[in-house]
Enzyme design. Structure first.
Site, PDB file in Angstrom:
ATOM      1  N   ASN A 152       3.828  -2.690   5.598  1.00 31.11           N
ATOM      2  CA  ASN A 152       4.271  -5.064   5.635  1.00 31.11           C
ATOM      3  C   ASN A 152       3.546  -5.580   6.845  1.00 31.11           C
ATOM      4  O   ASN A 152       4.097  -6.635   6.752  1.00 31.11           O
ATOM      5  CB  ASN A 152       5.741  -4.929   5.841  1.00 31.11           C
ATOM      6  N   ASP A 175      -3.427  -0.839  -5.483  1.00 30.57           N
ATOM      7  CA  ASP A 175      -2.869  -1.559  -5.967  1.00 30.57           C
ATOM      8  C   ASP A 175      -1.249  -2.243  -4.477  1.00 30.57           C
ATOM      9  O   ASP A 175      -0.819  -3.491  -4.487  1.00 30.57           O
ATOM     10  CB  ASP A 175      -1.807  -1.546  -6.542  1.00 30.57           C
ATOM     11  N   ASP A 478       4.185  -3.225  -9.920  1.00 30.96           N
ATOM     12  CA  ASP A 478       2.739  -2.767  -9.717  1.00 30.96           C
ATOM     13  C   ASP A 478       2.578  -1.949  -8.526  1.00 30.96           C
ATOM     14  O   ASP A 478       2.144  -1.456  -7.310  1.00 30.96           O
ATOM     15  CB  ASP A 478       2.142  -3.898  -8.292  1.00 30.96           C
ATOM     16  N   GLY A 479       3.710  -0.121  -8.131  1.00 27.41           N
ATOM     17  CA  GLY A 479       3.752   0.606  -8.009  1.00 27.41           C
ATOM     18  C   GLY A 479       4.776   0.873  -6.468  1.00 27.41           C
ATOM     19  O   GLY A 479       4.815   1.413  -5.572  1.00 27.41           O
TER      20      GLY A 479
HETATM   21  C1  LIG Z   1      -1.804  13.588 -22.028  1.00 30.96           C
HETATM   22  C2  LIG Z   1      -2.459  12.995 -20.484  1.00 30.96           C
HETATM   23  C3  LIG Z   1      -2.276  11.256 -20.979  1.00 30.96           C
HETATM   24  C4  LIG Z   1      -2.363  10.782 -19.936  1.00 30.96           C
HETATM   25  C5  LIG Z   1      -2.019   9.255 -19.884  1.00 30.96           C
HETATM   26  C6  LIG Z   1      -2.412   8.286 -19.307  1.00 30.96           C
HETATM   27  C7  LIG Z   1      -2.137   6.796 -18.940  1.00 30.96           C
HETATM   28  C8  LIG Z   1      -2.154   6.624 -17.727  1.00 30.96           C
HETATM   29  C9  LIG Z   1      -1.794   4.992 -17.971  1.00 30.96           C
HETATM   30  C10 LIG Z   1      -1.761   4.322 -16.374  1.00 30.96           C
HETATM   31  C11 LIG Z   1      -1.298   2.654 -16.408  1.00 30.96           C
HETATM   32  C12 LIG Z   1      -1.290   2.520 -14.649  1.00 30.96           C
HETATM   33  C13 LIG Z   1      -0.672   1.128 -14.765  1.00 30.96           C
HETATM   34  C14 LIG Z   1      -1.046   0.989 -13.220  1.00 30.96           C
HETATM   35  C15 LIG Z   1       0.266   0.379 -12.121  1.00 30.96           C
HETATM   36  C16 LIG Z   1      -0.346   0.257 -10.776  1.00 30.96           C
HETATM   37  O1  LIG Z   1      -0.073  -0.804 -10.730  1.00 30.96           O
HETATM   38  C17 LIG Z   1       1.013   1.722 -10.010  1.00 30.96           C
HETATM   39  C18 LIG Z   1       0.159   1.019  -8.538  1.00 30.96           C
HETATM   40  O2  LIG Z   1      -0.957   1.924  -7.956  1.00 30.96           O
HETATM   41  N1  LIG Z   1       1.012   2.174 -10.696  1.00 30.96           N
HETATM   42  C19 LIG Z   1       1.416   3.197 -10.899  1.00 30.96           C
HETATM   43  O3  LIG Z   1       2.942   3.315 -10.971  1.00 30.96           O
HETATM   44  C20 LIG Z   1       0.733   4.892 -11.161  1.00 30.96           C
HETATM   45  C21 LIG Z   1       0.776   5.419 -12.008  1.00 30.96           C
HETATM   46  C22 LIG Z   1       0.529   6.363 -12.573  1.00 30.96           C
HETATM   47  C23 LIG Z   1       0.807   6.884 -13.884  1.00 30.96           C
HETATM   48  C24 LIG Z   1       0.543   8.124 -14.271  1.00 30.96           C
HETATM   49  C25 LIG Z   1       0.777   8.931 -15.816  1.00 30.96           C
HETATM   50  C26 LIG Z   1       0.172  10.538 -16.283  1.00 30.96           C
HETATM   51  C27 LIG Z   1       0.580  10.720 -17.335  1.00 30.96           C
HETATM   52  C28 LIG Z   1       0.813  12.161 -17.659  1.00 30.96           C
HETATM   53  C29 LIG Z   1       1.479  12.296 -18.450  1.00 30.96           C
HETATM   54  C30 LIG Z   1       1.658  14.256 -18.698  1.00 30.96           C
HETATM   55  C31 LIG Z   1       1.966  14.730 -20.100  1.00 30.96           C
HETATM   56  C32 LIG Z   1       1.304  16.330 -19.774  1.00 30.96           C
HETATM   57  C33 LIG Z   1       1.945  17.074 -21.416  1.00 30.96           C
HETATM   58  C34 LIG Z   1       1.611  17.548 -21.940  1.00 30.96           C
HETATM   59  N1  LIG Z   2      -0.508   1.570   8.304  1.00 30.45           N
HETATM   60  C1  LIG Z   2       0.565   1.440   7.273  1.00 30.45           C
HETATM   61  N2  LIG Z   2       1.469   2.872   7.544  1.00 30.45           N
HETATM   62  C2  LIG Z   2       1.440   3.565   6.064  1.00 30.45           C
HETATM   63  N3  LIG Z   2       2.363   2.674   5.488  1.00 30.45           N
HETATM   64  C3  LIG Z   2       1.139   1.715   5.294  1.00 30.45           C
HETATM   65  C4  LIG Z   2      -0.029   1.571   6.600  1.00 30.45           C
HETATM   66  N4  LIG Z   2      -0.251   0.095   6.188  1.00 30.45           N
HETATM   67  C5  LIG Z   2      -0.007  -0.497   4.558  1.00 30.45           C
HETATM   68  N5  LIG Z   2       0.702   0.559   3.733  1.00 30.45           N
HETATM   69  C6  LIG Z   2       1.613   0.904   2.869  1.00 30.45           C
HETATM   70  O1  LIG Z   2       1.253   1.619   2.525  1.00 30.45           O
HETATM   71  C7  LIG Z   2       1.250   0.918   0.510  1.00 30.45           C
HETATM   72  C8  LIG Z   2       0.620   1.759  -0.008  1.00 30.45           C
HETATM   73  O2  LIG Z   2      -0.587   1.648   0.011  1.00 30.45           O
HETATM   74  P1  LIG Z   2      -1.779   1.296  -0.688  1.00 30.45           P
HETATM   75  O3  LIG Z   2      -1.586   0.759  -2.158  1.00 30.45           O
HETATM   76  O4  LIG Z   2      -3.163   1.501  -0.084  1.00 30.45           O
HETATM   77  O5  LIG Z   2      -2.523   3.613  -1.516  1.00 30.45           O
HETATM   78  P2  LIG Z   2      -1.586   4.111  -2.026  1.00 30.45           P
HETATM   79  O6  LIG Z   2      -0.235   3.591  -2.978  1.00 30.45           O
HETATM   80  O7  LIG Z   2      -2.056   5.575  -2.357  1.00 30.45           O
HETATM   81  O8  LIG Z   2      -3.123   3.546  -3.667  1.00 30.45           O
HETATM   82  P3  LIG Z   2      -2.040   2.708  -5.327  1.00 30.45           P
HETATM   83  O9  LIG Z   2      -1.637   1.583  -4.869  1.00 30.45           O
HETATM   84  O10 LIG Z   2      -3.470   2.176  -5.769  1.00 30.45           O
HETATM   85  O11 LIG Z   2      -0.968   3.672  -5.835  1.00 30.45           O
HETATM   86  C9  LIG Z   2       1.525  -0.369   0.606  1.00 30.45           C
HETATM   87  O12 LIG Z   2       2.525  -0.599  -0.345  1.00 30.45           O
HETATM   88  C10 LIG Z   2       0.957  -0.369   2.194  1.00 30.45           C
HETATM   89  O13 LIG Z   2       2.391  -1.156   2.963  1.00 30.45           O
END
Ligand SMILES: CCCCCCCCCCCCC/C=C/[C@@H](O)[C@H](CO)NC(=O)CCCCCCCCCCCCCCC
Ligand SMILES: Nc1ncnc2c1ncn2[C@@H]1O[C@H](COP(=O)(O)OP(=O)(O)OP(=O)(O)O)[C@@H](O)[C@H]1O
Ligand SMILES: [Ca+2]
Length: 522
Positions: A152, A175, A478-479
Site C-alpha cells: 500500500n 497484478d 485481481d489477486g
Molecule cells: C491441467 C492444467 C489446467 C490448467 C488450467 C489453467 C487455467 C489458468 C487460468 C488462469 C487465469 C488467471 C486469471 C488471473 C487472475 C489474476 O487477477 C490474479 C492476480 O494475479 N491471479 C491469480 O489469482 C492467480 C490464479 C492462478 C490460477 C492457477 C490455476 C492453476 C490450476 C491448476 C489445476 C491443476 C489440476 C491438475 C489436476 C491433475
Molecule cells: N515493498 C513491499 N513489501 C511487501 N509487499 C509489497 C511491497 N510493495 C508492494 N507490495 C505488495 O505486494 C503485492 C504483490 O505484488 P505483485 O503484484 O507485484 O507481485 P505478485 O503477487 O508476485 O504478482 P501477481 O499479482 O501477478 O500474482 C501487492 O499487492 C503489493 O501491495
C-alpha cells in the site's frame, strides 16, 4: 558495402539490432510513430576504417532508434545510423526528425515509477534498472522513482503527491502492484472531484493519467491481456510511444461500502480458494499458484448461492463470439461513442434500475466475472477469450457442481483451442452489473442465532476431503482476497487508461505493416 544502405547521394546508413549488436542489410521501414529517439552519433574509428570511408575527411552521423516488431507481439529497440561528410546536412536531418518526434503529443515526458522489489521472482528492481531505465533515458523521459517499502506504499503515496505534473504512472511488479496503483489513481480522482466511492451508483470520474505496467509479477495477466506478451522491454516501448488503451473497471461494494476495483478476475469458489491458500505460500514465488491450484482442484469444494445480473444490452458482442478484442476493436469503439454521448447528456440517471434482473440460484464450483479475457502465460486465450477490454461489460462465468473429471476437462480447455464454454455445466453471460449472496449469508440473515450451522461450517472447512456446501468461499479480486462474500458489482466503461494498444492482429510479415519508411522520408 555490407550492412550499409545508400539513401541519398550524400547520406548513407547501416542498421543494427541494439541488443544483439548484429549488422544486417535489409531495408527498414519505420513510421515516425514507431521511432523511439534520434541522436547525434560519434563516428568511431572502427566504422571509419571500413573500405573507402577511410578516405573521407570527417564524417557526421546520427542514429534513429526505432521499434522492431518480432514474433508473438515482442518488441525490441533497433537502430539505423546515417552518416555523411556534410555537417550541415546531417544537422538538418537530426533537427527535422527531432521536430517530428516533438509533434507526437501523446508521448510521456515525465513519469512517476513505483517498483515492488518483492513481486514475482523479486526481480523488479533489476528489470527496471537494466532493461527499462536506459530506454526511458534514450527517449528523454524524466522519471521520479519510488521503490516501495511496504504493501500500500504506492497507493497511499498517490494520494499525497502532485499527480497532475506527471504524464503517467508506471508500476513495476505484478497484478497486485498494478491494482495498488489503479486504486491510488482512481481513488485520488474521485476524492479530488468530491465523488463518494461508497455509493455503488455513483458516476465515477474517468482517470486520464495513464498507467504503464512493467511486468515483474507472478501472473501478469493485465499486461499479457493488453499487450499480448509479458515482456518488460515491450511494455517500456509501448510507454515510450505513448500508446493509449482504455480499460473497463468493475467496482465492488457490500452494503453501501466500497470494497475494491477489479479489471481482470473476480472469482468466487475455485480461484478464491486458490488465492487464499497461495497467500500462505508466498515464499514459493509464482509456483505457489500451481501448488494451491492442484490442492484446490483435489478439494473440489462447491458453494451454494444466488446471482442476480443485468445483461449488457448496449454492446453487440457475445462471450461465444469467435472474434477477439484486438487493437482498434470496433466493439470497444462503439462503447466509447456511447460513453461520450452519455456524458454529453450529463444528469441523466443510469438506466440499470429500469432494466430487468435475471436471477440464478445454484451450487457452483466457480463463479468468475472477468472484465477482460484474463489471458496470461498459463492460459494464452484466457478465462473468457472473447471478452473486451473496453466495452463496458464483464463476462460472468458460472461453473456448476460437476464431477472432478468434468472440471478437469473444463480447466484443460483453457490451455488448448477447444471451447471452454461448451459444457452443460458451464454458463456464460455478458453483464453490466451483478450481485451475489451465498446461501450461508442468506441463511444467517434469516436466522442470525443459528450458531450450530456456523460451527458446522467451521468444522467442514478443516476437512479438505469434505465437499460440503456449508462454508463460504472468498472472492479473489485481481489477486486480492475480499472480506465479504456478498457483493454488488458494476462495470464502469473505460474508467481508466493504460500505456498499451490492445493485442495486435497476428501478422506474418510484420515489416509489411509499416506505412512509411525512413527511406521514403529521405
Ligand atoms: C491441467 C492444467 C489446467 C490448467 C488450467 C489453467 C487455467 C489458468 C487460468 C488462469 C487465469 C488467471 C486469471 C488471473 C487472475 C489474476 O487477477 C490474479 C492476480 O494475479 N491471479 C491469480 O489469482 C492467480 C490464479 C492462478 C490460477 C492457477 C490455476 C492453476 C490450476 C491448476 C489445476 C491443476 C489440476 C491438475 C489436476 C491433475
Ligand atoms: N515493498 C513491499 N513489501 C511487501 N509487499 C509489497 C511491497 N510493495 C508492494 N507490495 C505488495 O505486494 C503485492 C504483490 O505484488 P505483485 O503484484 O507485484 O507481485 P505478485 O503477487 O508476485 O504478482 P501477481 O499479482 O501477478 O500474482 C501487492 O499487492 C503489493 O501491495
Ligand atoms: Ca469489458
Amino acid at each position: 558495402m555490407k550492412g550499409m544502405t545508400k539513401l541519398d547521394p550524400q547520406l548513407y546508413a547501416f542498421t543494427y539490432g541494439c541488443e544483439l549488436s548484429c549488422v544486417h542489410t535489409e531495408n527498414c521501414f519505420v513510421p515516425i510513430s514507431e521511432i523511439i529517439a534520434v541522436e547525434e552519433t560519434e563516428f568511431n574509428k572502427k566504422q571509419r576504417n571500413i573500405g573507402r570511408w577511410q578516405k573521407m575527411a570527417k564524417l557526421h552521423a546520427f542514429t534513429v532508434y526505432y521499434v522492431k516488431k518480432a514474433r508473438n507481439h515482442r518488441w525490441r529497440c533497433s537502430g539505423a545510423t546515417f552518416w555523411c561528410e556534410d555537417e550541415h546536412l546531417c544537422n538538418q536531418w537530426t533537427q527535422a526528425l527531432k521536430e517530428l518526434l516533438e509533434m507526437q503529443k501523446s508521448r510521456p515526458k515525465q513519469l512517476l515509477v513505483y517498483i515492488n522489489p518483492y513481486g514475482g521472482k523479486r526481480q523488479g528492481k533489476r528489470i527496471y534498472e537494466q532493461k527499462v531505465a536506459p530506454l526511458f533515458s534514450l527517449a528523454s523521459i524524466s522519471t521520479d522513482v519510488v521503490i516501495t517499502e511496504h504493501a500500500n506504499h504506492a497507493k497511499d503515496n498517490l494520494f499525497e503527491v502532485n499527480i497532475y505534473k506527471y504524464d503517467g504512472v508506471v508500476c513495476v511488479g505484478g497484478d497486485g502492484m498494478f491494482s495498488e496503483v489503479m486504486h491510488g489513481l482512481i481513488g485520488r480522482m474521485q476524492k479530488d472531484s468530491g465523488i463518494d466511492q461508497n455509493n455503488p451508483k455513483a458516476s465515477l470520474v474517468q482517470c486520464n493519467i495513464r498507467i504503464g505496467i512493467i511486468p515483474a509479477g507472478s501472473t501478469d495477466c493485465i499486461c499479457y491481456s493488453t499487450v499480448g506478451i509479458s515482456d518488460p522491454v515491450t511494455s517500456a516501448l509501448h510507454i515510450i510511444l505513448g500508446d493509449c488503451q482504455p480499460l473497463d473497471v468493475s467496482s465492488v461494494h457490500h452494503n453501501n461500502t466500497f470494497l475494491k476495483y477489479s479489471v481482470s478476475l473476480l472469482g468466487y469458489g475455485f480461484y478464491g480458494d486458490i488465492l487464499k491458500d497461495s497467500e500462505k505460500k508466498r515464499w514459493m514465488g509464482p509456483m505457489r499458484y500451481d501448488y494451491s491450484g492442484f490442492k484446490t482442484f483435489l478439494s473440489h469444494h462447491y458453494y451454494e448461492g444466488t446471482i442476480a445480473y443485468q445483461p449488457a444490452k448496449h454492446t453487440h458482442g457475445s462471450p461465444r463470439d469467435k472474434e477477439r478484442c484486438r487493437t482498434g476493436c470496433y466493439i470497444c469503439k462503439q462503447s466509447e461513442k456511447q460513453l461520450s454521448e452519455q456524458s454529453k447528456e450529463r444528469g441523466l440517471k443510469h438506466e440499470e434500475g429500469a432494466e430487468e434482473w435475471k436471477v440464478i440460484k445454484g451450487k457452483f464450483l466457480a463463479i468468475n466475472a472477468v472484465s477482460m479475457s484474463c489471458a496470461c502465460p498459463r492460459s494464452p486465450k484466457g478465462l473468457s477469450p472473447a471478452a473486451h477490454l473496453a466495452d463496458g461489460s464483464a463476462d460472468l462465468i458460472l461453473v456448476r457442481k460437476c464431477s472432478r473429471f468434468d472440471f478437469l476437462r473444463y480447466l484443460v480447455r483453457h490451455t488448448n483451442q477447444d471451447d471452454q464454454f461448451d459444457f452443460p455445466f458451464v454458463d456464460v453471460y455478458r453483464v453490466k452489473c451483478f450481485q451475489f449472496t451465498s446461501k450461508l449469508s442468506e441463511d444467517n440473515e434469516s436466522n442470525v442465532m443459528d450458531i450450530g450451522k456456523k460451527r458446522f461450517g467451521q468444522f467442514c472447512r478443516d476437512h479438505p476431503a469434505c465437499c460440503c456446501n456449508i462454508v463460504n468461499s472468498t472472492w479473489n479480486c485481481d489477486g486480492e482476497t475480499l472480506d465479504s462474500s456478498a457483493v454488488e458489482v458494476r462495470v464502469h466503461c473505460q474508467l481508466m487508461k493504460l500505456f498499451a494498444r490492445g493485442i495486435e492482429e497476428d501478422c506474418k510479415d510484420e515489416a509489411a505493416h509499416s506505412q512509411s519508411s525512413i527511406e521514403q522520408l529521405l
